[in-house]
Design a protein around this motif. Structure first.
Motif, PDB file in Angstrom:
ATOM      1  N   HIS B   6      15.412  -4.068  33.406  1.00 55.72           N
ATOM      2  CA  HIS B   6      17.304  -4.243  33.645  1.00 55.72           C
ATOM      3  C   HIS B   6      17.652  -3.241  34.022  1.00 55.72           C
ATOM      4  O   HIS B   6      17.180  -2.069  33.465  1.00 55.72           O
ATOM      5  CB  HIS B   6      16.722  -5.289  32.214  1.00 55.72           C
ATOM      6  N   VAL B   7      18.714  -3.116  34.607  1.00 53.30           N
ATOM      7  CA  VAL B   7      19.205  -2.001  34.998  1.00 53.30           C
ATOM      8  C   VAL B   7      20.607  -2.245  34.001  1.00 53.30           C
ATOM      9  O   VAL B   7      21.793  -3.265  33.969  1.00 53.30           O
ATOM     10  CB  VAL B   7      20.275  -1.519  35.695  1.00 53.30           C
ATOM     11  N   LYS B   8      21.581  -1.193  33.128  1.00 53.74           N
ATOM     12  CA  LYS B   8      22.113  -1.022  33.139  1.00 53.74           C
ATOM     13  C   LYS B   8      23.071  -0.382  33.598  1.00 53.74           C
ATOM     14  O   LYS B   8      22.866   1.086  33.236  1.00 53.74           O
ATOM     15  CB  LYS B   8      22.283  -1.565  31.224  1.00 53.74           C
ATOM     16  N   LEU B   9      24.731  -0.548  33.237  1.00 55.96           N
ATOM     17  CA  LEU B   9      25.652   0.574  33.865  1.00 55.96           C
ATOM     18  C   LEU B   9      26.509   1.014  32.904  1.00 55.96           C
ATOM     19  O   LEU B   9      27.544  -0.315  32.767  1.00 55.96           O
ATOM     20  CB  LEU B   9      25.826   0.929  35.368  1.00 55.96           C
ATOM     21  N   LEU B  10      26.910   2.080  31.743  1.00 56.52           N
ATOM     22  CA  LEU B  10      27.658   1.973  31.029  1.00 56.52           C
ATOM     23  C   LEU B  10      28.753   2.682  31.974  1.00 56.52           C
ATOM     24  O   LEU B  10      28.637   3.908  32.085  1.00 56.52           O
ATOM     25  CB  LEU B  10      27.469   2.979  30.406  1.00 56.52           C
TER      26      LEU B  10
END
Lengths: 225, 225
Positions: B6-10
């Motif tokens: 999973h890739v997440k960007l804040l």
């Protein structure tokens, strides 16, 4: 693998980190000492943008900015890797290198240059930054692991000598062995490595250099007023 | 497989630092979860994931957390090998890193300062910005993009210039990007903004004007010293 030159200044920590990298890789190079108060045509030609040292010239192609040079060296001479293989570990090394140069090194310079209340503030800020470094080195012999030094150790390599001289000349204490015991131990281990030691300028020359810099800077500032 | 995690960007909608990471992910066709942060009221998640700087972007890939947009860009390029952003040749890679650092330090921060200052300070910062833009204009050398025929790392790194800088010029009433002075850059800006991935990934202009007007006023009304 081609002709390698380093345009540098023996007192500059940015130049020494480049020499360390080349020596770690066993790369032969010609060292050209610059007089920073009277810059050579060669330097201005090879680094017209910043006009600063170090500049690495490989087969007549220049590379400037010490961290950029370190990565160039690592990618050109592939044995004895400076950066880890794993992309996340590489990212961590790059992150901490940027942090160390921007917050710790610049912080130390500020604490060195400034006077009075500004100096106190700068010292406090630098100490906060050093706390992060202490956490990074805890439980490890070197920033790059337990066996060998690598990219991040070279980037931090100014701490054992340059910081020590700046503390003496600048009248401040940052590398406190009680506050930062792991960092202090790393500094001792790092400076004992023969190839590291061999590239260090003599301490008294560095003291003179920083004394000169302080006086030069203060007299220029006074002349402006 | 690492790439399937999973890739997440804040991020923050108006931030050029965040947007460059999104451009890289979109160019590579990497799926990610975007989390909008209120940078004026930072979430505990942000503070936990980036305790050092407390800034966006923060990139999360599985368990790995990475901050600092250039560090993130290189991580993305090394992890997802399709549509490579960095050139292959070590010298060209060094040039990409050198110029991205230059533009960040000499153009981005100087133009921001110019936008947020008044009078002589504004003029001075604007002049420094223009001097720096002259240098990067020379780097295009008749190419469509900095990366050659297709968008590369340096295009993404300096891509904010094509969209944020004209907005800052308008908000700050200063003139930096003169098409007569910078024909190559003007052409590059058009090519960059017309690229299908970039075109679909820009924050709304009218919202940006309002946002930066507010930020600029806050900065210029801050007490000095």
């Amino acid at each position: 693998m081609g002709e390698v030159k380093v345009i540098g200044s023996s007192k500059s920590l940015f130049c020494t980190r480049v020499e360390w990298a080349l020596k770690l890789k066993g790369v032969e190079y010609e060292y050209l000492e610059e007089d920073l108060l009277n810059k050579s045509t060669l330097l201005l030609q090879h680094n017209p943008v910043h006009k600063k040292v170090p500049v690495l010239v490989h087969n007549n192609k220049p590379v400037a900015e010490s961290l950029v040079i370190l990565e160039y060296i690592d990618e050109t001479w592939k044995h004895n890797s400076l950066l880890p293989e794993d992309p996340h570990e590489r990212a961590m090394a790059r992150f901490w290198a940027k942090f160390a140069d921007e917050k710790c090194l610049m912080g130390a310079f500020m604490a060195f240059w400034k006077e009075g209340e500004e100096k106190e503030k700068a010292i406090e800020s630098a100490l906060e930054s050093f706390t992060f470094l202490e956490k990074q080195i805890q439980g490890k012999k070197f920033f790059s692991g337990d066996d060998n030094i690598g990219y991040l150790d070279l980037v931090m390599g100014w701490i054992p000598l340059w910081l020590n001289v700046m503390e003496e000349v600048g009248g401040m204490k940052l590398d406190d062995p009680q506050k930062f015991p792991s960092l202090h131990e790393w500094a001792q281990n790092f400076n004992e490595i023969p190839l590291i030691k061999d590239c260090l300028p003599p301490r008294d020359e560095l003291v003179n250099y920083f004394n000169f810099a302080v006086n030069y800077n203060r007299s220029t500032a006074a002349a402006k007023q | 497989m690492a790439n399937a995690e999973h890739v997440k960007l804040l991020g923050f909608w108006a931030s050029p630092f965040v947007r460059r990471v999104e451009w890289a992910l979109k160019l590579k066709g990497v799926d990610y979860e975007y989390i909008e942060e209120d940078i004026f009221n930072k979430s505990s998640q942000l503070l936990e994931l980036n305790p050092v700087h407390k800034l966006v972007p923060v990139f999360v890939h599985g368990e790995r957390v990475i901050a600092e947009s250039f560090v993130v860009l290189e991580y993305i390029d090394e992890t997802w090998k399709q549509c490579p952003l960095m050139p292959q040749d070590p010298h060209e890679r060094a040039m990409a890193r050198f110029w991205s650092k230059f533009v960040e330090e000499k153009i981005l921060f100087a133009s921001w300062k110019s936008m947020c200052s008044l009078g002589e300070e504004k003029e001075k910062a604007a002049k420094l910005t223009v001097d720096a833009v002259e240098k990067i204009e020379g780097e295009l050398k008749g190419k469509r993009f900095f990366g050659g025929e297709s968008i590369g790392y340096l295009d993404i790194a300096v891509g904010w210039m094509s969209y944020w800088l004209p907005i800052w010029e308008e908000v700050g009433s200063m003139k930096i990007l003169d098409p007569l002075q910078f024909p190559a850059l003007t052409s590059w800006m058009r090519n960059f903004l017309e690229h299908p991935v970039i075109k679909e990934n820009l924050p709304p202009r009218d919202k940006m004007i309002i946002y930066f007007q507010k930020r600029s006023q806050e900065f210029s009304s801050r007490p000095r010293g």
